[in-house]
Design a protein around this motif. Structure first.
Motif, PDB file in Angstrom:
ATOM      1  N   UNK A   5      49.483  51.524  53.561  1.00 23.56           N
ATOM      2  CA  UNK A   5      50.252  52.408  54.895  1.00 23.56           C
ATOM      3  C   UNK A   5      49.927  51.291  55.791  1.00 23.56           C
ATOM      4  N   UNK A   6      50.611  51.118  56.856  1.00 20.41           N
ATOM      5  CA  UNK A   6      50.974  50.766  57.991  1.00 20.41           C
ATOM      6  C   UNK A   6      51.444  51.269  58.698  1.00 20.41           C
ATOM      7  N   UNK A   7      51.751  50.580  60.064  1.00 18.77           N
ATOM      8  CA  UNK A   7      52.755  50.782  61.570  1.00 18.77           C
ATOM      9  C   UNK A   7      54.718  50.653  60.709  1.00 18.77           C
ATOM     10  N   UNK A   8      54.684  50.638  59.708  1.00 20.63           N
ATOM     11  CA  UNK A   8      55.941  50.895  59.589  1.00 20.63           C
ATOM     12  C   UNK A   8      56.114  52.114  58.204  1.00 20.63           C
ATOM     13  N   UNK A   9      55.368  52.320  58.382  1.00 14.97           N
ATOM     14  CA  UNK A   9      54.825  53.259  56.989  1.00 14.97           C
ATOM     15  C   UNK A   9      53.984  53.169  55.732  1.00 14.97           C
ATOM     16  N   UNK A  10      54.740  54.144  54.920  1.00 13.61           N
ATOM     17  CA  UNK A  10      54.090  53.646  53.866  1.00 13.61           C
ATOM     18  C   UNK A  10      54.533  52.994  52.896  1.00 13.61           C
ATOM     19  N   UNK A  11      53.830  51.337  51.726  1.00 10.84           N
ATOM     20  CA  UNK A  11      54.451  50.068  51.884  1.00 10.84           C
ATOM     21  C   UNK A  11      53.936  50.029  50.040  1.00 10.84           C
ATOM     22  N   UNK A  12      53.093  51.639  50.166  1.00 15.99           N
ATOM     23  CA  UNK A  12      53.223  51.577  48.586  1.00 15.99           C
ATOM     24  C   UNK A  12      52.126  52.279  48.169  1.00 15.99           C
ATOM     25  N   UNK A  13      51.511  52.615  46.393  1.00 17.67           N
ATOM     26  CA  UNK A  13      51.754  53.552  46.137  1.00 17.67           C
ATOM     27  C   UNK A  13      50.892  53.205  44.928  1.00 17.67           C
ATOM     28  N   UNK A  14      50.014  53.171  44.277  1.00 20.68           N
ATOM     29  CA  UNK A  14      49.365  53.094  42.806  1.00 20.68           C
ATOM     30  C   UNK A  14      48.215  53.985  41.957  1.00 20.68           C
ATOM     31  N   UNK A  15      48.382  54.490  40.808  1.00 20.83           N
ATOM     32  CA  UNK A  15      46.908  54.925  40.322  1.00 20.83           C
ATOM     33  C   UNK A  15      45.955  54.343  40.229  1.00 20.83           C
ATOM     34  N   UNK A  16      44.745  54.875  40.424  1.00 20.81           N
ATOM     35  CA  UNK A  16      43.811  54.348  40.507  1.00 20.81           C
ATOM     36  C   UNK A  16      42.522  55.184  38.725  1.00 20.81           C
ATOM     37  N   UNK A  17      41.848  54.167  38.908  1.00 15.23           N
ATOM     38  CA  UNK A  17      41.231  54.771  37.577  1.00 15.23           C
ATOM     39  C   UNK A  17      39.880  54.180  37.675  1.00 15.23           C
ATOM     40  N   UNK A  18      38.578  54.369  37.389  1.00 12.71           N
ATOM     41  CA  UNK A  18      37.417  53.434  37.347  1.00 12.71           C
ATOM     42  C   UNK A  18      37.383  53.398  36.215  1.00 12.71           C
ATOM     43  N   UNK A  19      38.095  52.225  35.465  1.00 16.21           N
ATOM     44  CA  UNK A  19      37.482  51.011  34.989  1.00 16.21           C
ATOM     45  C   UNK A  19      38.992  50.201  35.400  1.00 16.21           C
ATOM     46  N   UNK A  20      39.246  50.505  36.623  1.00 21.30           N
ATOM     47  CA  UNK A  20      40.010  48.926  37.271  1.00 21.30           C
ATOM     48  C   UNK A  20      39.364  48.692  38.489  1.00 21.30           C
ATOM     49  N   UNK A  21      39.473  47.783  39.214  1.00 21.84           N
ATOM     50  CA  UNK A  21      38.715  47.142  40.597  1.00 21.84           C
ATOM     51  C   UNK A  21      40.075  47.239  42.229  1.00 21.84           C
ATOM     52  N   UNK A  22      41.020  46.408  40.747  1.00 20.80           N
ATOM     53  CA  UNK A  22      41.327  45.360  42.028  1.00 20.80           C
ATOM     54  C   UNK A  22      42.888  46.193  42.110  1.00 20.80           C
ATOM     55  N   UNK A  23      44.126  46.478  43.039  1.00 23.05           N
ATOM     56  CA  UNK A  23      45.373  46.454  43.320  1.00 23.05           C
ATOM     57  C   UNK A  23      46.019  46.299  44.230  1.00 23.05           C
ATOM     58  N   UNK A  24      46.554  45.636  43.558  1.00 28.28           N
ATOM     59  CA  UNK A  24      48.324  44.743  44.322  1.00 28.28           C
ATOM     60  C   UNK A  24      49.372  44.802  44.269  1.00 28.28           C
ATOM     61  N   UNK A  25      49.796  44.662  46.058  1.00 22.65           N
ATOM     62  CA  UNK A  25      51.029  44.868  46.741  1.00 22.65           C
ATOM     63  C   UNK A  25      51.616  44.328  47.296  1.00 22.65           C
TER      64      UNK A  25
END
Length: 331
Positions: A275-295
């Motif tokens: 999120x930012x001053x411009x509002x939400x920029x993206x959303x991704x499901x997360x799980x313990x087997x994964x560390x990095x989430x890229x936007x």
């Protein structure tokens, strides 16, 4: 650089706590904290013998004091000498913040929307801040299981509003820890990114908070970087205005091993939100087997950006963790 788990608001029997400094440090260590700030009300006498406690427990102790007045509570940390809180009136807290800075400390609003008198004298913030840029941080999460409390939601909105107005203010959590009472509520942690260049761990922690290099969580450690072809920016950094037109890759990292075994949110259904001053920029499901989430995001319209981690805790869909901001200089 490394992340250090900190508790930034605590008390001993030198004010209204029911624990010694040694008991506080041992309790902090048992919860996976590496550092604790002692912020007794209007006194620093509880810090007597802190070096011995640090050697005994391995927990770094930041010297501090909670200015406790009829008009609000202000946490001051990083000071080695007493800075008098008594001249602070409702219209001149800026002068008090300046005195704290002149003595080498930093200052933050404590639980600004907690219910006030007669339940908690001065807990509700009524000071009139003229220069928001001078304030170092806002304690947006207070107490245990802080994310579900309405007063904390108001504090979080205040912080976001100030970011939108262009101020660079950090956000922290603070348990307001008074006693070694057992609790099964989620406990929040403020992680500070130490530069490790010089000075003690406590000096590095104060520098990190002053620079906004902080992330807050009840569980996994959530961090954020903003990357372009030629540069990388961490939490608290400022993207120069000449770089505004570039496109960026925002990389949120979720470390599910942080304080392993000291929290558990089964079936949380994690989501990483940018999120930012411009509002939400993206959303991704997360799980313990994964560390990095890229936007992949455009840089031109941003003045700040942060990451949040949401999930289900005890039946409530809530924020579990959030980062402080990465800032973009204005044109």
């Amino acid at each position: 650089m490394r992340w250090m788990a900190c508790e930034l608001h605590s008390h001993t029997f030198h004010s209204d706590g029911r624990q010694s400094l040694s008991e506080l440090a041992r309790g902090a260590k048992a919860l996976g904290f590496e550092c604790v700030a002692l912020t007794d009300h209007n006194t620093m006498t509880g810090l007597l013998g802190k070096e011995d406690v640090e050697r005994e427990t391995g927990v770094a102790i930041i010297s501090g004091m909670e200015w406790t007045t009829f008009f609000g509570h202000m946490v001051t940390i990083g000071l080695t000498d007493f800075v008098d809180w008594r001249p602070a009136g409702p219209g001149d807290i800026d002068a008090g913040i300046a005195r704290v800075h002149a003595a080498g400390g930093i200052a933050g609003m404590a639980h600004p929307f907690r219910i006030g008198s007669p339940m908690c004298t001065g807990c509700f913030w009524e000071f009139e801040i003229q220069d928001w840029e001078a304030l170092d941080y806002i304690e947006v999460w207070s107490g245990t299981f802080p994310s579900i409390k309405t007063d904390n939601a108001r504090a979080f909105r205040l912080w976001t509003d100030k970011l939108n107005e262009g101020y660079r203010i950090a956000a922290t959590s603070g348990r307001d820890w008074h006693a070694q009472d057992a609790t099964d509520d989620p406990v929040s942690v403020t992680y500070l990114l130490l530069d490790e260049d010089e000075g003690s761990a406590t000096e590095q922690a104060v520098r990190a908070l002053a620079a906004g290099r902080a992330a807050v969580t009840m569980g996994p450690l959530l961090t954020l970087e903003l990357r372009s072809e030629s540069a990388r920016y961490r939490i608290g950094d400022r993207v120069p205005k000449e770089a505004r037109g570039w496109r960026y890759e925002a990389v949120a990292c979720v470390d599910f091993e942080a304080r392993n075994g000291l929290w558990a949110f089964p079936d949380a259904g994690y989501e990483v939100i940018l999120t930012s001053n411009a509002g939400p920029l993206g959303e991704l499901r997360a799980k313990p087997s994964q560390r990095d989430y890229r936007f992949d995001i455009p840089g031109g319209a941003l003045t700040w950006i942060r990451a949040e981690l949401r999930g289900t805790v005890r039946g409530a869909r809530t924020t579990i963790a959030f980062t402080n901001a990465i800032y973009v200089d204005a044109e």
